[in-house]
Scaffold this motif. Structure first.
Motif, PDB file in Angstrom:
ATOM      1  N   ILE A  48       0.873  -1.172   0.000  1.00  0.00           N
ATOM      2  CA  ILE A  48       0.000   0.000   0.000  1.00  0.00           C
ATOM      3  C   ILE A  48       0.910   1.221   0.000  1.00  0.00           C
ATOM      4  N   VAL A  49       0.837   2.002  -1.047  1.00  0.00           N
ATOM      5  CA  VAL A  49       1.790   3.094  -1.232  1.00  0.00           C
ATOM      6  C   VAL A  49       1.064   4.433  -1.287  1.00  0.00           C
ATOM      7  N   GLY A  50       1.842   5.477  -1.066  1.00  0.00           N
ATOM      8  CA  GLY A  50       1.289   6.821  -1.138  1.00  0.00           C
ATOM      9  C   GLY A  50       2.043   7.750  -0.207  1.00  0.00           C
ATOM     10  N   PRO A  51       1.888   9.049  -0.395  1.00  0.00           N
ATOM     11  CA  PRO A  51       2.583  10.023   0.451  1.00  0.00           C
ATOM     12  C   PRO A  51       1.981  10.082   1.845  1.00  0.00           C
ATOM     13  N   SER A  52       2.648  10.780   2.744  1.00  0.00           N
ATOM     14  CA  SER A  52       2.125  10.984   4.089  1.00  0.00           C
ATOM     15  C   SER A  52       0.758  11.657   4.008  1.00  0.00           C
ATOM     16  N   GLY A  53      -0.172  11.166   4.821  1.00  0.00           N
ATOM     17  CA  GLY A  53      -1.507  11.745   4.836  1.00  0.00           C
ATOM     18  C   GLY A  53      -2.442  11.207   3.777  1.00  0.00           C
ATOM     19  N   SER A  54      -1.997  10.180   3.034  1.00  0.00           N
ATOM     20  CA  SER A  54      -2.838   9.645   1.958  1.00  0.00           C
ATOM     21  C   SER A  54      -3.871   8.645   2.454  1.00  0.00           C
ATOM     22  N   GLY A  55      -3.703   8.155   3.698  1.00  0.00           N
ATOM     23  CA  GLY A  55      -4.659   7.205   4.251  1.00  0.00           C
ATOM     24  C   GLY A  55      -4.162   5.779   4.350  1.00  0.00           C
ATOM     25  N   SER A 115      -1.479 -15.842  10.201  1.00  0.00           N
ATOM     26  CA  SER A 115      -1.484 -16.090   8.761  1.00  0.00           C
ATOM     27  C   SER A 115      -1.373 -14.795   7.973  1.00  0.00           C
ATOM     28  N   VAL A 116      -1.497 -13.656   8.669  1.00  0.00           N
ATOM     29  CA  VAL A 116      -1.410 -12.352   8.026  1.00  0.00           C
ATOM     30  C   VAL A 116      -0.371 -11.508   8.744  1.00  0.00           C
ATOM     31  N   LEU A 117       0.504 -10.877   7.974  1.00  0.00           N
ATOM     32  CA  LEU A 117       1.500  -9.970   8.528  1.00  0.00           C
ATOM     33  C   LEU A 117       1.235  -8.573   7.977  1.00  0.00           C
ATOM     34  N   LEU A 118       1.025  -7.614   8.895  1.00  0.00           N
ATOM     35  CA  LEU A 118       0.809  -6.216   8.533  1.00  0.00           C
ATOM     36  C   LEU A 118       2.047  -5.433   8.919  1.00  0.00           C
ATOM     37  N   ALA A 119       2.694  -4.819   7.946  1.00  0.00           N
ATOM     38  CA  ALA A 119       3.951  -4.107   8.186  1.00  0.00           C
ATOM     39  C   ALA A 119       3.792  -2.642   7.789  1.00  0.00           C
ATOM     40  N   ASP A 120       4.003  -1.744   8.740  1.00  0.00           N
ATOM     41  CA  ASP A 120       3.838  -0.311   8.502  1.00  0.00           C
ATOM     42  C   ASP A 120       5.206   0.361   8.422  1.00  0.00           C
ATOM     43  N   GLU A 121       5.638   0.699   7.216  1.00  0.00           N
ATOM     44  CA  GLU A 121       6.953   1.323   6.981  1.00  0.00           C
ATOM     45  C   GLU A 121       8.059   0.572   7.740  1.00  0.00           C
ATOM     46  N   PRO A 122       8.182  -0.747   7.550  1.00  0.00           N
ATOM     47  CA  PRO A 122       9.116  -1.534   8.364  1.00  0.00           C
ATOM     48  C   PRO A 122      10.588  -1.201   8.154  1.00  0.00           C
ATOM     49  N   THR A 123      10.903  -0.514   7.061  1.00  0.00           N
ATOM     50  CA  THR A 123      12.302  -0.147   6.799  1.00  0.00           C
ATOM     51  C   THR A 123      12.541   1.349   6.975  1.00  0.00           C
ATOM     52  N   GLY A 124      11.550   2.068   7.446  1.00  0.00           N
ATOM     53  CA  GLY A 124      11.616   3.524   7.489  1.00  0.00           C
ATOM     54  C   GLY A 124      12.704   4.093   8.374  1.00  0.00           C
ATOM     55  N   ASN A 125      13.106   3.366   9.425  1.00  0.00           N
ATOM     56  CA  ASN A 125      14.129   3.863  10.348  1.00  0.00           C
ATOM     57  C   ASN A 125      15.491   3.214  10.135  1.00  0.00           C
ATOM     58  N   LEU A 126      15.674   2.577   8.981  1.00  0.00           N
ATOM     59  CA  LEU A 126      16.889   1.794   8.756  1.00  0.00           C
ATOM     60  C   LEU A 126      17.739   2.384   7.635  1.00  0.00           C
ATOM     61  N   ASP A 127      19.048   2.128   7.714  1.00  0.00           N
ATOM     62  CA  ASP A 127      19.928   2.481   6.597  1.00  0.00           C
ATOM     63  C   ASP A 127      19.642   1.532   5.441  1.00  0.00           C
ATOM     64  N   SER A 128      20.155   1.861   4.274  1.00  0.00           N
ATOM     65  CA  SER A 128      19.783   1.118   3.065  1.00  0.00           C
ATOM     66  C   SER A 128      20.165  -0.364   3.142  1.00  0.00           C
ATOM     67  N   HIS A 168       6.127   4.343   1.484  1.00  0.00           N
ATOM     68  CA  HIS A 168       6.114   5.478   0.552  1.00  0.00           C
ATOM     69  C   HIS A 168       7.193   5.299  -0.513  1.00  0.00           C
ATOM     70  N   ASP A 169       7.947   4.182  -0.408  1.00  0.00           N
ATOM     71  CA  ASP A 169       9.097   3.928  -1.277  1.00  0.00           C
ATOM     72  C   ASP A 169       8.671   3.051  -2.455  1.00  0.00           C
ATOM     73  N   MET A 170       8.701   3.609  -3.635  1.00  0.00           N
ATOM     74  CA  MET A 170       8.269   2.871  -4.815  1.00  0.00           C
ATOM     75  C   MET A 170       9.159   1.660  -5.108  1.00  0.00           C
ATOM     76  N   SER A 171      10.441   1.727  -4.724  1.00  0.00           N
ATOM     77  CA  SER A 171      11.331   0.593  -4.981  1.00  0.00           C
ATOM     78  C   SER A 171      10.959  -0.598  -4.107  1.00  0.00           C
ATOM     79  N   ALA A 229       0.170  -3.694  -6.007  1.00  0.00           N
ATOM     80  CA  ALA A 229       0.275  -2.416  -5.310  1.00  0.00           C
ATOM     81  C   ALA A 229      -1.073  -1.709  -5.312  1.00  0.00           C
ATOM     82  N   ILE A 230      -1.392  -1.114  -4.168  1.00  0.00           N
ATOM     83  CA  ILE A 230      -2.565  -0.254  -4.040  1.00  0.00           C
ATOM     84  C   ILE A 230      -2.038   1.131  -3.699  1.00  0.00           C
ATOM     85  N   GLN A 231      -2.307   2.099  -4.572  1.00  0.00           N
ATOM     86  CA  GLN A 231      -1.805   3.450  -4.346  1.00  0.00           C
ATOM     87  C   GLN A 231      -2.912   4.323  -3.775  1.00  0.00           C
ATOM     88  N   MET A 232      -2.585   4.999  -2.666  1.00  0.00           N
ATOM     89  CA  MET A 232      -3.531   5.875  -1.990  1.00  0.00           C
ATOM     90  C   MET A 232      -3.209   7.334  -2.272  1.00  0.00           C
TER      91      MET A 232
END
Length: 246
Positions: free
Chosen positions: A50-57, A173-186, A212-215, A223-226
Motif C-alpha cells: 500500500i503506497v502513497g505520500p504521508s496523509g494519503s490514508g 497467517s497475516v503480517l501487517l507491516a507499517d513502513e518496516p524499513t523507514g528507520n533503517l539504513d539502506s 512510501h518507497d516505490m522501490s 500495489a494499491i496506491q492511496m
C-alpha cells in the motif's frame, strides 16, 4: 472464525482474507477525511504494497485491517466475517495478525528472547515453551547469537528483526507491516525486506506492507496506491510509475 485456535486452522468462508466496501474514516468531528470510500479485496497468500505520500490514508487503512481502529462508514470482512462485529478484537489481533511497525516497539528492559515471548502470554504457554519458540523464531531471522541481548545492544536492523520474530510468535497467517524499513539504513532495509519476502514465500503468509518507497513496492505482487484517502491505483507494481500522482 475460532479465535482460540491457530489462524491457519480458522475456517475460510471466503476466498478473500480481507474484503472492504465503502470504507470511510473521519477524524475531528468530520473535519479530516482519512479514508473516502475505499473498496478492496485481498486474497490469501498475496503480497500487497500500500503506497502513497504521508496523509494519503495508507496507515489508517492498515489499522482498519488490524482492528486497531474502526471505520466511520463501510463494511470490512476477514475471511468472510465482519471485523466490525468481533466480540474480542484483541483476540483477533493476538491470534490472526502479526504486526511490524517502523518504530520497533521493543521493551528496553527485556532481552530479545523476552520481547519475542510477549505475545505468547495470550496463549498461556509454559515458560519452557515460550523460550523454545522464541529461540526458534530468532534463529529464523538470523539472531540466534543475540538471544540474550537487550535492544540497546542491537543495531536498528537487528531490532527490526526481533520485532519481526515477535510478530510471528503466535503463528499468524497475516503480517501487517507499517513502513518496516523507514528507520533503517539502506543495507539494513534491504536485509529486512529480503526477510519479509522470504517469510511470505516460505510460510505462505499474506503480507500487506505500507510504504512510501516505490522501490519497495516494486517487490510486491500487487500495489494499491492511496491519494487523499482514495485508492487511485490497484494492480501491477511495475505500472505504478505510469499512474504515479504527485
Amino acid at each position: 472464525m475460532n479465535l482460540t485456535s491457530s489462524p491457519s486452522k480458522a475456517g475460510a468462508a471466503s476466498r478473500y482474507v480481507f474484503e472492504a466496501t465503502g470504507l470511510i474514516k473521519d477524524f475531528d468531528d468530520g473535519q479530516v477525511h482519512a479514508l473516502r470510500g475505499v473498496d478492496l479485496q485481498i486474497e490469501d497468500g498475496e503480497f500487497v504494497a500500500i503506497v502513497g505520500p504521508s496523509g494519503s490514508g495508507k496507515t489508517t487503512l492498515l489499522q482498519m485491517l488490524g482492528a486497531l481502529d474502526r471505520p466511520s462508514e463501510g463494511t470490512l470482512k476477514y475471511r468472510g466475517e465482519s471485523l466490525l462485529d468481533l466480540p474480542d478484537p484483541a483476540a483477533y489481533r493476538a491470534h490472526e495478525i502479526g504486526f511490524v511497525f517502523q518504530a520497533f516497539h521493543l521493551l528496553p528492559t527485556f532481552t530479545a528472547s523476552e520481547n519475542v515471548q510477549i505475545p505468547m502470554f495470550e496463549d498461556h504457554k509454559s515458560r519452557a515453551e515460550r523460550q523454545e519458540r522464541a529461540l526458534e523464531l530468532l534463529k529464523a531471522v538470523g539472531l540466534e547469537e543475540r538471544v540474550n541481548h537487550y535492544p540497546a545492544k542491537l543495531s536498528g536492523g537487528e531490532r527490526q528483526r526481533v520485532a519481526i520474530a515477535r510478530s510471528l510468535a503466535n503463528s499468524p497467517s497475516v503480517l501487517l507491516a507499517d513502513e518496516p524499513t523507514g528507520n533503517l539504513d539502506s543495507e539494513s532495509a534491504n536485509h529486512v525486506l529480503d526477510l519479509l519476502r522470504s517469510l511470505h514465500a516460505d510460510r505462505r503468509m499474506t503480507l500487506i506492507l505500507v510504504t512510501h518507497d516505490m522501490s519497495i513496492a516494486a517487490c510486491a505482487q500487487r500495489a494499491i496506491q492511496m491519494k487523499d484517502g482514495c485508492a487511485v491505483f490497484d494492480g501491477d507494481p511495475a505500472k505504478l510509475s505510469i499512474h504515479r500522482i504527485a
